[in-house]
Design a protein around this motif. Sequence first.
Motif: not given
Length: 222
Positions: A141, A147-148, A151, A176, A186, A188-189, A204, A206-207, A212
């Motif tokens: 992450y 991340r790109r 997401t 997601l 929250n 994100k991936a 999973t 999350a942020e 994180q």
Amino acid sequence: ILYGKNVDDQHYPASITKVLTALIALENGEMSDNVTFSHDCVSFLQPGDSSVGLKENDEITLEQTLYAMLLASANEAAYAVAENVGKQYLNGGYAEFIEEMNRISQELGCTSSNWVNANGLHDDNHYTTAHDMARIAAAAYQNEEFRRLETTLEYKVPPTNLTAEERILDQNHKMLWPENYYYYANAKAGKTGYTDQSKTTLVTMAEGNDMQLAAVVLHTYG
């Protein structure tokens, strides 16, 4: 660790293996690299294995291959990532990529994992723990490209040298998708997994509240 239960029990990871595969590829390769699908990349597939129908001698970029692997969990894409990155950057091929998976896993502090393939299809000697997988997820992450990729909810692989139609890939992780019942803002991936032996697995990321977090579930029936 905020919460843990049986975090050092060894289980089969199934397709959450692909998080580590992606991490190794992103640390070594370039998104624009050409990926060629050899006979070995597709010949092992069995009916029911996750696939997007890439064929022997197909050629796409590493970025497109990673999308197929992470969003659609394509097993042939995972093999091709490992084989091509191994050839181009690790002075070998598929076997050298697997060696790198084990080396990086240990470097990240994983103490009870062993990796023998890049996609997570069942092998008795391919296993991990929730503790180890959380370390891998946390490291992945931190990678901006990971991340790109993760997401992204939908991605279109353009026509290849062998297939005239584009392939539409959808993110399998339902937490997601904003319109999904399981959506969690929250989150994100992440990566889902399943084999008969592993049961359901899930990673999973999350942020929120300047934190994180990585959550791992292994061998469940959800």
